[in-house]
Design a protein around this motif. Sequence first.
Motif, short mmCIF file in Angstrom:
data_model
loop_
_atom_site.label_atom_id
_atom_site.label_comp_id
_atom_site.label_asym_id
_atom_site.label_seq_id
_atom_site.Cartn_x
_atom_site.Cartn_y
_atom_site.Cartn_z
N GLY A 52 62.99 37.87 63.00
CA GLY A 52 61.84 37.96 63.87
C GLY A 52 61.81 39.29 64.63
O GLY A 52 60.74 39.89 64.81
N ASP A 53 62.98 39.76 65.06
CA ASP A 53 63.05 41.03 65.79
C ASP A 53 62.74 42.21 64.88
O ASP A 53 62.04 43.14 65.28
N ILE A 54 63.23 42.16 63.66
CA ILE A 54 62.95 43.23 62.70
C ILE A 54 61.46 43.28 62.40
O ILE A 54 60.85 44.36 62.38
N TYR A 55 60.86 42.11 62.18
CA TYR A 55 59.42 42.08 61.90
C TYR A 55 58.61 42.51 63.10
O TYR A 55 57.55 43.12 62.96
N GLU A 56 59.09 42.23 64.30
CA GLU A 56 58.43 42.70 65.52
C GLU A 56 58.47 44.23 65.58
O GLU A 56 57.47 44.88 65.91
N LEU A 57 59.62 44.82 65.25
CA LEU A 57 59.74 46.27 65.21
C LEU A 57 58.79 46.87 64.17
O LEU A 57 58.13 47.87 64.42
N CYS A 58 58.72 46.23 63.02
CA CYS A 58 57.80 46.69 61.96
C CYS A 58 56.35 46.63 62.44
O CYS A 58 55.56 47.55 62.20
N GLU A 59 56.00 45.55 63.14
CA GLU A 59 54.64 45.41 63.64
C GLU A 59 54.36 46.43 64.75
O GLU A 59 53.26 46.99 64.81
N LEU A 60 55.34 46.70 65.59
CA LEU A 60 55.19 47.75 66.60
C LEU A 60 54.89 49.10 65.93
O LEU A 60 54.05 49.86 66.40
N ALA A 61 55.58 49.37 64.83
CA ALA A 61 55.36 50.61 64.09
C ALA A 61 53.94 50.65 63.51
O ALA A 61 53.25 51.67 63.62
N ARG A 62 53.51 49.55 62.93
CA ARG A 62 52.16 49.52 62.34
C ARG A 62 51.07 49.72 63.39
O ARG A 62 50.14 50.50 63.19
N VAL A 63 51.18 49.00 64.49
CA VAL A 63 50.17 49.07 65.54
C VAL A 63 50.14 50.45 66.20
O VAL A 63 49.09 50.92 66.61
N ASN A 64 51.31 51.08 66.29
CA ASN A 64 51.42 52.38 66.96
C ASN A 64 51.65 53.53 65.98
O ASN A 64 52.27 54.52 66.34
N LYS A 65 51.12 53.40 64.77
CA LYS A 65 51.43 54.39 63.73
C LYS A 65 51.06 55.82 64.15
O LYS A 65 51.73 56.77 63.76
N ASP A 66 50.03 55.98 64.96
CA ASP A 66 49.64 57.32 65.41
C ASP A 66 50.56 57.86 66.50
O ASP A 66 50.53 59.05 66.79
N ARG A 67 51.34 57.00 67.10
CA ARG A 67 52.25 57.40 68.18
C ARG A 67 53.68 57.63 67.69
O ARG A 67 54.53 58.11 68.45
N ILE A 68 53.97 57.31 66.45
CA ILE A 68 55.36 57.41 65.97
C ILE A 68 55.80 58.87 65.95
O ILE A 68 55.16 59.72 65.35
N HIS A 69 56.89 59.11 66.65
CA HIS A 69 57.50 60.44 66.67
C HIS A 69 58.50 60.56 65.51
O HIS A 69 58.46 61.51 64.76
#
Length: 129
Positions: free
Chosen positions: A13-30
């Motif tokens: 669940g935590d890994i998938y949450e991190l993946c979803e954070l990445a998807r939602v914030n794809k323009d913010r990923i450094h």
Amino acid sequence: MIQRFIELGEGYGDIYELCELARVNKDRIHHAFIFSSKKDDKQYYSIAVALKPTNTANFFPIYICREGIPSISPVSKRLAAFQETLDELEIKPVQMDIRNSISFEDTTLFYQYLIGILRLNHLIPPLQN
């Protein structure tokens, strides 16, 4: 600029949450990171995503799932899910060998060590006033 690790858990669940954070914030990923470390002669992975600050915020979050993914063959489903998300977002993760967090007195020191390594390698912005 405040640079802080925000630790998620180690489970699916935590890994998938991190993946979803990445998807939602794809323009913010450094950067995205796959850290490997050894504990008791076994290799473990930590995965992380560093996000650029929003607007005028002075906060640079780095979300991490720390040392919960064992190195196995075939590749762990959790690590594969993270890599698939990064492929989908066309982001190449930075892979790095680091010391395991158990070699530090507490996790605060571990994260200070990790921030130092990332700054020295110019993978996160330098400390600013």
